[in-house]
Design a protein around this motif. Structure first.
Motif, PDB file in Angstrom:
ATOM      1  N   ILE A 289      11.496  12.439 -11.965  1.00  0.00           N
ATOM      2  CA  ILE A 289      12.470  12.771 -10.914  1.00  0.00           C
ATOM      3  C   ILE A 289      11.771  12.742  -9.560  1.00  0.00           C
ATOM      4  CG2 ILE A 289      13.973  14.584 -10.003  1.00  0.00           C
ATOM      5  CD1 ILE A 289      14.450  15.457 -12.896  1.00  0.00           C
ATOM      6  N   PHE A 290      10.544  13.249  -9.529  1.00  0.00           N
ATOM      7  CA  PHE A 290       9.753  13.213  -8.290  1.00  0.00           C
ATOM      8  C   PHE A 290       9.525  11.775  -7.840  1.00  0.00           C
ATOM      9  CE2 PHE A 290       5.626  12.496  -6.326  1.00  0.00           C
ATOM     10  CZ  PHE A 290       5.694  13.322  -5.225  1.00  0.00           C
ATOM     11  N   LEU A 291       9.203  10.872  -8.784  1.00  0.00           N
ATOM     12  CA  LEU A 291       8.939   9.478  -8.438  1.00  0.00           C
ATOM     13  C   LEU A 291      10.143   8.848  -7.754  1.00  0.00           C
ATOM     14  CD1 LEU A 291       7.319   6.841  -8.514  1.00  0.00           C
ATOM     15  CD2 LEU A 291       8.097   6.529 -10.884  1.00  0.00           C
ATOM     16  N   ALA A 292      11.328   9.044  -8.327  1.00  0.00           N
ATOM     17  CA  ALA A 292      12.538   8.479  -7.731  1.00  0.00           C
ATOM     18  C   ALA A 292      12.800   9.083  -6.358  1.00  0.00           C
ATOM     19  CB  ALA A 292      13.734   8.722  -8.653  1.00  0.00           C
ATOM     20  N   ALA A 293      12.654  10.417  -6.253  1.00  0.00           N
ATOM     21  CA  ALA A 293      12.914  11.094  -4.977  1.00  0.00           C
ATOM     22  C   ALA A 293      11.904  10.670  -3.915  1.00  0.00           C
ATOM     23  CB  ALA A 293      12.880  12.605  -5.171  1.00  0.00           C
ATOM     24  N   ALA A 294      10.630  10.557  -4.303  1.00  0.00           N
ATOM     25  CA  ALA A 294       9.585  10.175  -3.345  1.00  0.00           C
ATOM     26  C   ALA A 294       9.807   8.756  -2.836  1.00  0.00           C
ATOM     27  CB  ALA A 294       8.208  10.289  -4.004  1.00  0.00           C
ATOM     28  N   TRP A 295      10.189   7.856  -3.740  1.00  0.00           N
ATOM     29  CA  TRP A 295      10.419   6.462  -3.338  1.00  0.00           C
ATOM     30  C   TRP A 295      11.577   6.376  -2.341  1.00  0.00           C
ATOM     31  CZ3 TRP A 295       7.739   2.073  -5.362  1.00  0.00           C
ATOM     32  CH2 TRP A 295       8.220   0.861  -4.869  1.00  0.00           C
ATOM     33  N   ILE A 296      12.690   7.035  -2.655  1.00  0.00           N
ATOM     34  CA  ILE A 296      13.861   6.962  -1.778  1.00  0.00           C
ATOM     35  C   ILE A 296      13.588   7.696  -0.463  1.00  0.00           C
ATOM     36  CG2 ILE A 296      16.321   7.523  -1.572  1.00  0.00           C
ATOM     37  CD1 ILE A 296      16.450   7.319  -4.658  1.00  0.00           C
ATOM     38  N   ALA A 297      12.825   8.790  -0.511  1.00  0.00           N
ATOM     39  CA  ALA A 297      12.447   9.488   0.726  1.00  0.00           C
ATOM     40  C   ALA A 297      11.615   8.585   1.621  1.00  0.00           C
ATOM     41  CB  ALA A 297      11.677  10.764   0.385  1.00  0.00           C
TER      42      ALA A 297
ATOM     43  N   LEU B  27       0.830  -1.206   0.000  1.00  0.00           N
ATOM     44  CA  LEU B  27       0.000   0.000   0.000  1.00  0.00           C
ATOM     45  C   LEU B  27       0.860   1.250   0.000  1.00  0.00           C
ATOM     46  CD1 LEU B  27      -2.730   1.440   0.248  1.00  0.00           C
ATOM     47  CD2 LEU B  27      -2.552   1.164   2.744  1.00  0.00           C
ATOM     48  N   GLN B  28       1.899   1.258   0.808  1.00  0.00           N
ATOM     49  CA  GLN B  28       2.774   2.436   0.855  1.00  0.00           C
ATOM     50  C   GLN B  28       3.499   2.633  -0.474  1.00  0.00           C
ATOM     51  OE1 GLN B  28       4.851   2.920   4.871  1.00  0.00           O
ATOM     52  NE2 GLN B  28       3.967   0.873   5.052  1.00  0.00           N
ATOM     53  N   MET B  29       3.952   1.544  -1.089  1.00  0.00           N
ATOM     54  CA  MET B  29       4.565   1.654  -2.410  1.00  0.00           C
ATOM     55  C   MET B  29       3.580   2.229  -3.415  1.00  0.00           C
ATOM     56  SD  MET B  29       6.559  -2.009  -2.620  1.00  0.00           S
ATOM     57  CE  MET B  29       8.014  -2.356  -1.604  1.00  0.00           C
ATOM     58  N   SER B  30       2.334   1.769  -3.319  1.00  0.00           N
ATOM     59  CA  SER B  30       1.312   2.224  -4.250  1.00  0.00           C
ATOM     60  C   SER B  30       0.953   3.696  -4.019  1.00  0.00           C
ATOM     61  CB  SER B  30       0.070   1.351  -4.114  1.00  0.00           C
ATOM     62  OG  SER B  30      -0.722   1.389  -5.270  1.00  0.00           O
ATOM     63  N   LEU B  31       1.001   4.136  -2.761  1.00  0.00           N
ATOM     64  CA  LEU B  31       0.746   5.550  -2.478  1.00  0.00           C
ATOM     65  C   LEU B  31       1.844   6.434  -3.065  1.00  0.00           C
ATOM     66  CD1 LEU B  31      -0.537   5.351   1.221  1.00  0.00           C
ATOM     67  CD2 LEU B  31      -1.871   5.894  -0.832  1.00  0.00           C
TER      68      LEU B  31
ATOM     69  N   ILE C 175      23.577  10.629   2.756  1.00  0.00           N
ATOM     70  CA  ILE C 175      23.395  11.828   1.946  1.00  0.00           C
ATOM     71  C   ILE C 175      22.315  11.617   0.889  1.00  0.00           C
ATOM     72  CG2 ILE C 175      24.519  13.333   0.266  1.00  0.00           C
ATOM     73  CD1 ILE C 175      27.072  13.085   1.865  1.00  0.00           C
ATOM     74  N   CYS C 176      22.288  10.448   0.256  1.00  0.00           N
ATOM     75  CA  CYS C 176      21.278  10.181  -0.774  1.00  0.00           C
ATOM     76  C   CYS C 176      19.865  10.272  -0.208  1.00  0.00           C
ATOM     77  CB  CYS C 176      21.511   8.795  -1.382  1.00  0.00           C
ATOM     78  SG  CYS C 176      22.946   8.690  -2.464  1.00  0.00           S
ATOM     79  N   GLY C 177      19.679   9.734   0.977  1.00  0.00           N
ATOM     80  CA  GLY C 177      18.364   9.796   1.597  1.00  0.00           C
ATOM     81  C   GLY C 177      17.946  11.212   1.931  1.00  0.00           C
ATOM     82  N   ARG C 178      18.871  11.982   2.512  1.00  0.00           N
ATOM     83  CA  ARG C 178      18.543  13.365   2.877  1.00  0.00           C
ATOM     84  C   ARG C 178      18.263  14.223   1.646  1.00  0.00           C
ATOM     85  NH1 ARG C 178      23.037  12.597   6.451  1.00  0.00           N
ATOM     86  NH2 ARG C 178      24.301  14.064   5.256  1.00  0.00           N
ATOM     87  N   ALA C 179      19.069  14.040   0.598  1.00  0.00           N
ATOM     88  CA  ALA C 179      18.864  14.809  -0.631  1.00  0.00           C
ATOM     89  C   ALA C 179      17.530  14.454  -1.280  1.00  0.00           C
ATOM     90  CB  ALA C 179      20.018  14.548  -1.601  1.00  0.00           C
ATOM     91  N   SER C 180      17.154  13.185  -1.212  1.00  0.00           N
ATOM     92  CA  SER C 180      15.880  12.758  -1.805  1.00  0.00           C
ATOM     93  C   SER C 180      14.693  13.345  -1.059  1.00  0.00           C
ATOM     94  CB  SER C 180      15.802  11.228  -1.818  1.00  0.00           C
ATOM     95  OG  SER C 180      16.787  10.684  -2.658  1.00  0.00           O
ATOM     96  N   VAL C 181      14.784  13.407   0.259  1.00  0.00           N
ATOM     97  CA  VAL C 181      13.713  14.020   1.048  1.00  0.00           C
ATOM     98  C   VAL C 181      13.548  15.483   0.647  1.00  0.00           C
ATOM     99  CG1 VAL C 181      13.015  14.737   3.360  1.00  0.00           C
ATOM    100  CG2 VAL C 181      13.950  12.447   2.994  1.00  0.00           C
ATOM    101  N   PHE C 182      14.665  16.195   0.508  1.00  0.00           N
ATOM    102  CA  PHE C 182      14.608  17.617   0.120  1.00  0.00           C
ATOM    103  C   PHE C 182      13.968  17.773  -1.261  1.00  0.00           C
ATOM    104  CE2 PHE C 182      16.615  21.154  -2.183  1.00  0.00           C
ATOM    105  CZ  PHE C 182      16.218  22.216  -1.382  1.00  0.00           C
TER     106      PHE C 182
END
Length: 528
Positions: A114-122, A91-95, A506-513
């Motif tokens: 780009i949003f999709l990749a960032a949202a998934w990693i965030a 469900l979370q993946m689907s959201l 760093i990858c996680g923090r950058a993706s959240v931003f």
């Protein structure tokens, strides 16, 4: 026409499921995840072009089946937990995917992808850091747990760097496919076409070349270790065997190992080996006393073992059990002791939801009480990693010990090294799942932790796979499944910190931003 489109969707979904599942089920197949999301991206594009309604159910079904195929073995330990984990995680993946489709309606070009990749990693970052209900088993970067030669650069980025690589490769392939299908690729000049193809190839090949160029720091010192795998059935160990019999089995495995009486040795036993006892009176516990007798025969040994412990406190807590005027706090502990009789301990902190942890107790416990209460575990851990110390003459060796589930959390394990750990230990009990892919996947995550932290790991399982892993994730020695075993080995002691340890995720923090930035842009942008 409808039948053709349905057939296309089914073939794409099947291809995607195979490519996404292989890395968790078959050794050395991590590379398939680099194109595993392309079929789902194609399905999404077909749905958008055909203005398909209710596509949400398609990608939710995809994620449910993927979760089920790769983590079905959880059923062996807890059927209800398995169903919840599969459905909730999907469900979370689907959201995340649904938020991408929302952004795609408001932002054009490549920004939604780009949003999709960032949202998934965030979302993966959230799972790995602050979520109380956390099941990060299928973090995309974990796909390379059995393909570690490809990801030596996790010592710089951590496993979320692997998730970024997965998305970059999938989006590069999908972008070229869209350009070809739209006819735009043929309209580009030779330089543009060459640049696009070269960039896609570099995305795939660049990290692999980087991986082969990176080397772990050389260990200037080493430590002898002896690992004992007692092979006790966790469903029977407290019914068919007394604790004394279990102690005898464990110590027998230790005694069958080769001992150098002149060397300092770390002896490692599995998670929750001892029955439950009060931590404040550990010195009177029969198993602890047997360990002390055994250590007198091996005066240069330090014993690291897992224990079920509890403490009493006057402080009330939702996670404690009432006991007269006091409260009992339960712990899943790692302990070290030697011939001096001293005892240090660390309480497991990354706890398995429901089995060991009651998440969000202020909300969950009132509901739990409606069904009789005490349905979930109430272990209490620590807020920060802490180290265990081995005295080796005038030298103190600092050890970070991850207890079972904690070895899935890269940044948590890096916390041991930030505090000065020169080696890592993992104590676990993987027998709950039976002879399934579960215990193999769990071992592979320890290999990733070795790369991220550049530390040797001594891994002891009650049964599962006990192993000695070097700082490049290579398995130097390992036990079999469902056998009593012992092994002698040597682990390097390293003090140098990897980039990932020093600077964190760093990858996680950058993706959240980036996720927050693009989401805000989509919210303020008028609907197209």
């Amino acid at each position: 026409m409808m039948k053709t489109k349905t057939r296309q969707f089914l073939l794409l979904a099947l291809l995607g499921l195979v490519l996404m599942s292989l890395p968790w089920l078959v050794p050395h197949m991590g590379w398939t995840v680099l194109v595993g999301l392309v079929p789902l991206l194609c399905m999404d594009r077909l749905a958008s072009e055909g203005e398909m309604r209710h596509f949400w159910w398609c990608h939710y079904a995809f994620f449910v089946i993927w979760n089920a195929v790769t983590t079905w073995w959880v059923w062996n330990a807890t059927p209800g937990g398995a169903v919840f984990a599969i459905l909730a995680n999907a469900l979370q993946m689907s959201l995340v995917w649904g938020s991408f489709r929302f952004v795609k309606r408001r932002l054009g070009g490549v920004l939604p992808y780009i949003f999709l990749a960032a949202a998934w990693i965030a979302w993966e970052k959230y799972y790995l850091s602050i979520a109380e209900i956390s099941w990060p088993w299928l973090v995309l970067g974990n796909a390379f747990g059995q393909s570690t030669s490809l990801v030596q650069w996790y010592s710089v980025t951590g496993s979320l760097g692997g998730s970024l690589w997965v998305w970059a490769c999938n989006l590069a392939v999908f972008g070229l496919m869209v350009a070809l299908s739209d006819g735009r690729f043929s309209s580009w000049n030779l330089k543009a076409r060459s640049a696009a193809v070269a960039a896609a190839v570099l995305v795939f090949v660049g990290p692999v070349i980087w991986s082969f160029c990176l080397k772990a720091p050389v260990a200037e010192e080493s430590l002898d270790v002896v690992i004992a795998q007692p092979n006790l059935d966790p469903y029977q160990k407290f019914n068919s065997l007394t604790q004394e019999q279990q102690d005898r089995i464990l110590l027998s495995e230790f005694d069958q190992a080769t001992w150098d009486s002149t060397a300092y040795v770390l002896a490692v036993a599995p998670e929750t080996f001892t029955g439950r006892f009060m931590l404040d009176h550990y010195e009177s516990n029969p198993t602890f006393l047997r360990f002390q007798d055994w250590l007198r025969e091996h005066p240069n040994a330090t014993l690291l073992f897992g224990a079920s412990t509890y403490t009493l406190s006057a402080r009330p807590s939702r996670l404690a059990y009432e006991y007269g005027d006091a409260y009992i706090f339960s712990h899943n502990s790692a302990m070290v002791t030697d011939t001096s009789g001293r005892c240090e301990f660390y309480h497991k902190s990354k706890l398995v939801p429901a089995v060991e942890l009651t998440p969000y107790p202020a909300v969950i416990q009132p509901i739990e009480n409606l069904f009789g209460g005490n349905l979930m575990g109430r272990c209490v851990g620590q807020e920060q990693p802490s180290l265990l110390t081995m005295h080796a003459g005038e030298r103190d060796i600092r050890i970070g010990c991850a207890v079972c589930y904690e070895s899935v959390y890269g940044d948590w394990c890096a916390g041991y090294v930030r505090k000065g750990a020169e080696m890592l230990a993992v104590i676990t009990n993987d027998a709950w799942w039976g002879n399934t892919p579960g215990y193999k996947q769990h071992l592979s995550y320890s290999r990733l932790r070795a790369i991220e932290t550049r530390r040797y790991i001594a891994r002891c399982a009650n049964t599962g796979i006990s192993a000695i892993i070097d700082s490049e994730g290579h398995i130097l020695d390992r036990s079999g499944w469902w056998v009593r075993a012992h092994m002698n080995g040597r682990v390097g002691l390293i003090q140098q910190e990897s980039f990932f340890v020093r600077y964190g995720d760093i990858c996680g923090r950058a993706s959240v931003f980036l996720f927050v930035l693009l989401l805000l842009a989509a919210l303020v942008r008028r609907r197209k």
